[in-house]
Enzyme design. Sequence first.
Site, PDB file in Angstrom:
ATOM      1  N   ALA A 181      95.884  60.363  38.985  1.00 25.18           N
ATOM      2  CA  ALA A 181      96.023  59.215  39.649  1.00 25.18           C
ATOM      3  C   ALA A 181      95.342  58.253  38.716  1.00 25.18           C
ATOM      4  O   ALA A 181      94.692  58.372  37.963  1.00 25.18           O
ATOM      5  CB  ALA A 181      94.959  59.295  40.935  1.00 25.18           C
ATOM      6  N   ASP A 182      96.181  56.918  38.594  1.00 22.65           N
ATOM      7  CA  ASP A 182      95.583  55.873  37.875  1.00 22.65           C
ATOM      8  C   ASP A 182      94.968  54.983  38.660  1.00 22.65           C
ATOM      9  O   ASP A 182      94.687  55.088  39.949  1.00 22.65           O
ATOM     10  CB  ASP A 182      97.009  55.215  36.999  1.00 22.65           C
ATOM     11  CG  ASP A 182      98.135  54.633  38.117  1.00 22.65           C
ATOM     12  OD1 ASP A 182      97.748  54.488  39.446  1.00 22.65           O
ATOM     13  OD2 ASP A 182      99.123  54.337  37.563  1.00 22.65           O
ATOM     14  N   SER A 183      94.560  53.910  38.333  1.00 20.84           N
ATOM     15  CA  SER A 183      93.674  52.746  38.883  1.00 20.84           C
ATOM     16  C   SER A 183      94.536  52.397  40.229  1.00 20.84           C
ATOM     17  O   SER A 183      93.753  52.224  41.300  1.00 20.84           O
ATOM     18  CB  SER A 183      93.196  51.727  37.989  1.00 20.84           C
ATOM     19  OG  SER A 183      94.466  50.942  37.613  1.00 20.84           O
TER      20      SER A 183
ATOM     21  N   ALA B 278      96.594  54.267  41.905  1.00 19.32           N
ATOM     22  CA  ALA B 278      96.823  55.014  42.871  1.00 19.32           C
ATOM     23  C   ALA B 278      95.567  55.213  43.572  1.00 19.32           C
ATOM     24  O   ALA B 278      95.463  55.645  44.791  1.00 19.32           O
ATOM     25  CB  ALA B 278      97.189  56.480  42.201  1.00 19.32           C
TER      26      ALA B 278
END
Lengths: 412, 81
Positions: free
Chosen positions: B37-39, B41
Amino acid sequence: MTGRRVAITGVGLISPLGVGNDENWRSLCAGKSGIGPITRFDASAMTTRIAGEVRDFDPTRWIPKKEVRQMDLFIQYAIAAAAMAVEDAKLGPPDDPERFGVYVGAGLGGLPVLEATHDSLREKGPRHGISPYFVPAIIVNLAPGQISIRHNYRGPNMSHVSACSTGAHSIGEAFHLIARGGADVMIAGGTEATVSPLCVGGFASMRALSTRNDEPTKASRPFTLSRDGFVLSEGCGLVVLEEWERAQARGARIYAEIVGYAATSDAHHITAPPPDGEGAQRCMRLALRDAGLAPTAVGYINAHGTSTGADATETGAIKAVFGEHARKLAVSSTKSMHGHLLGATGGLEAAICALALHYQVLPPTINLDDPDPECDLDYVPHGARKVAVDVALSNSFGFGGTNACLAFKRVG
Amino acid sequence: MTTADIEKQVIEIVREQLDVKPEDCTLDKIFTDDLGADSLAIVELVLAFEEHFEIKIPDEEVENIKTVGDAVNYIRARRKA
């Protein structure tokens, strides 16, 4: 353009005629229409209820499932078409990523997600109504951005936005960039996916769209007396442009050489061309000068030919530029089959020119049953034509009075 | 709602949002390092938890929710409160 020569070594095509290069070229040669009833939304209240929708597009062939909903459809088309173009060119991963770039634009960008998000903002409020992916899902330059991320292209990356000439301007600017040494390989063209209530409604409100709802496949009928507006369509047309020596050194198949490009402005009206098509005339002349070609060298013009009143203006401009030779060259509007892909159309039509030179086949203007007396050139009516053709032009004109013309040359 | 219910539903949301396989979605997994997950997500995930469990998760508390298990514990505490 004096400078390095530039080859077209790959194309990636998505249109109402098909998802894939072969599918598109086969339909173009068969004179098939891709226009049908609108299925993307309930268009029953619209005056125009037909469009050129892309069918059978499965984004998960190219994009991981969780990422699909993070981007509007025009970006999905661009990612898919770029993958096709790179594969078609047999490029492989870039050997020198900083010399590889992407110029892909869109005329409108992510209207469908914009419309849906506005609905959910009203329904759920700002905290839950707006996805954190909303902005990167709709902004135009995420199309080239997403392509660069997937292929590790670290050179110039941007979107030229010029309405319906977007795709052509993108390719022209990429061609000149390579010619003057700013990059070695560029993916270039246009993408669009706006079969949405706001977009169809917006163009319908201008009375710009055909309302031939009962005969969708006959609705896009450029150069005819009975033409009643353009048919909104969608898709993506990209090309791989490659510095000539590099392409030759790796033994690439070269569809055509791109030899000329010009951009002009009418400085006249927000949507209408001047009656003499001065900006279009000047654009064709400058593209020929850029290519170092005489007008008599041209064998085929892929016209802008939208199935509107402006078809006669373009015809007049061609006659003014080519004089007697206008009677000898062939002109066709492939929009008669694929409709008007707005920002993507110039990309698709440039690729069609390259394929026409490669295969020595001119795709037709279909539905040319009742030619307008003011449109009296050889439009390759009804069926494709096998010919010997050395030079092709592609015209693209956009709202705002912006014009683009590209020139291509047969290899050999 | 029991802890087991919360756990099951949290895992379902995480699987759906981050497109991860059932066997990869265990309580010890870190959203960023383990589940990709990125920020953005993370924001989307938090909003999905909020909607599903009808709670509010203030931004300053999001940084304490690093694993699937953290999310389960946080939501359980919130729903009791």
